[in-house]
Design a protein around this motif. Structure first.
Motif, PDB file in Angstrom:
ATOM      1  N   SER A   1      -5.977  -0.163  -2.224  1.00 40.05           N
ATOM      2  CA  SER A   1      -4.617  -0.646  -2.476  1.00 40.05           C
ATOM      3  C   SER A   1      -4.640  -1.871  -3.380  1.00 40.05           C
ATOM      4  CB  SER A   1      -3.929  -0.984  -1.155  1.00 40.05           C
ATOM      5  OG  SER A   1      -3.783   0.161  -0.345  1.00 40.05           O
TER       6      SER A   1
ATOM      7  N   ARG B   1      -5.329  -0.693  -6.985  1.00 36.70           N
ATOM      8  CA  ARG B   1      -4.159  -0.015  -7.551  1.00 36.70           C
ATOM      9  C   ARG B   1      -3.077  -1.031  -7.907  1.00 36.70           C
ATOM     10  NH1 ARG B   1      -5.162   3.553  -3.270  1.00 36.70           N
ATOM     11  NH2 ARG B   1      -3.399   2.682  -2.111  1.00 36.70           N
TER      12      ARG B   1
ATOM     13  N   GLY C   1       0.814  -1.207   0.000  1.00 40.31           N
ATOM     14  CA  GLY C   1       0.000   0.000   0.000  1.00 40.31           C
ATOM     15  C   GLY C   1       0.845   1.254   0.000  1.00 40.31           C
ATOM     16  N   ARG C   2       0.206   2.410   0.177  1.00 37.60           N
ATOM     17  CA  ARG C   2       0.927   3.686   0.176  1.00 37.60           C
ATOM     18  C   ARG C   2       1.932   3.763   1.306  1.00 37.60           C
ATOM     19  NH1 ARG C   2      -4.392   5.915  -1.203  1.00 37.60           N
ATOM     20  NH2 ARG C   2      -4.342   6.732  -3.342  1.00 37.60           N
ATOM     21  N   ASP C   3       1.612   3.119   2.427  1.00 37.21           N
ATOM     22  CA  ASP C   3       2.479   3.183   3.604  1.00 37.21           C
ATOM     23  C   ASP C   3       3.240   1.887   3.839  1.00 37.21           C
ATOM     24  OD1 ASP C   3       1.609   5.805   4.204  1.00 37.21           O
ATOM     25  OD2 ASP C   3      -0.189   4.994   5.173  1.00 37.21           O
TER      26      ASP C   3
ATOM     27  N   ASP D   1     -10.333   2.848  -5.681  1.00 38.17           N
ATOM     28  CA  ASP D   1      -9.117   3.511  -5.189  1.00 38.17           C
ATOM     29  C   ASP D   1      -8.419   2.723  -4.081  1.00 38.17           C
ATOM     30  OD1 ASP D   1     -11.041   3.826  -3.279  1.00 38.17           O
ATOM     31  OD2 ASP D   1     -10.600   5.937  -2.865  1.00 38.17           O
TER      32      ASP D   1
END
Length: 241
Positions: free
Chosen positions: A145, A148, A118-120, A143
């Motif tokens: 994770s 994406r 994920g983003r983090d 949108d």
């Protein structure tokens, strides 16, 4: 095996009734099977499953034993507790599960966990899943994770397990492979028609993502003498000399 009567049973109206029905289905037992084990009648068990009732503790103990679980689990006392709190079983053994049985254990649909970047960083997300043509299908938000990652075909790990707290045994299945986002309308329609239920998390999850596993593995913990353990299996006491 469930009877035709079971398949047309009205929905349970109490928390206890829902848990009894769910546990029966998990064990593959008919109402008659459980009634015989618990020393009661199918009619009374139907009353417990279908109506708001408060059976006595003596009956609850017999019912829990018949369903190979505990009174606390049947009454929901452990619903918010992390699984796996019981002590390890005596002489427990770990064994591998073959790929064919792994697919059988997934049972077509359920709730598992996906590990995805994920983003983090790495995330582990609980997800509803469906098995369609030897692929794992997820419905997710556009949108998320998972969506994406699917857009770029990243590889993820999907895990599903079952624990029998009463006997400290259970199994785990792991599938690893790339995910992709399904955009073809015909394919999306076919998959949605095959899906058993909508995501528990609610609306807005209409993006179809599939996992094509390149590796399917599983492990099981067995405890000698516990339900489901074959007689004569490894781990039982050896014959005395």
């Amino acid at each position: 095996m469930n009877t035709a009567e079971d398949r047309h049973t009205p929905h349970a109206t109490s928390d206890l009734g829902r848990r009894v029905v769910a546990r029966r289905a998990e064990l593959g037992l008919s109402r008659e099977d459980v009634a015989e084990r618990a020393g009661t009648t199918p009619a009374f068990l139907a009353y417990v499953e279908e109506r708001v009732s408060t059976p006595g503790i003596e009956f609850l103990v017999r019912l829990a034993n018949a369903l190979e679980t505990t009174v606390r689990d049947l009454t929901g006392s452990t619903a918010d507790l992390a699984p796996g709190g019981a002590r390890a079983g005596y002489r427990a053994q770990m064994e591998d599960i073959g790929e064919a049985e792994c697919w059988e254990l997934l049972d077509g649909h359920g709730v598992g966990r996906v590990a995805v970047e994920g983003r983090d960083g790495l995330m582990v997300i609980p997800v509803n899943y469906q098995v369609v043509d030897r692929e794992i299908v997820f419905m997710t938000a556009a949108d998320s994770s998972l969506a994406r990652g699917a857009a770029s075909g990243v590889e993820v790990a999907f895990e599903e397990d079952r624990l029998d707290e009463a006997f400290s045994q259970g199994w785990s299945v792991l599938l690893v492979g790339p995910v992709r986002r399904v955009s073809d309308e015909t394919a999306v329609r076919r998959i949605r028609d095959a899906i058993h239920s909508e995501p528990w998390a609610g609306d807005g999850r209409d993006t179809v993502v599939t996992l094509s596993p390149r590796r399917v593995t599983g492990r099981r913990i067995r405890v000698p003498g516990a339900p489901g353990t074959p007689s004569g299996s490894a781990g039982q006491d050896p014959p005395r000399q």
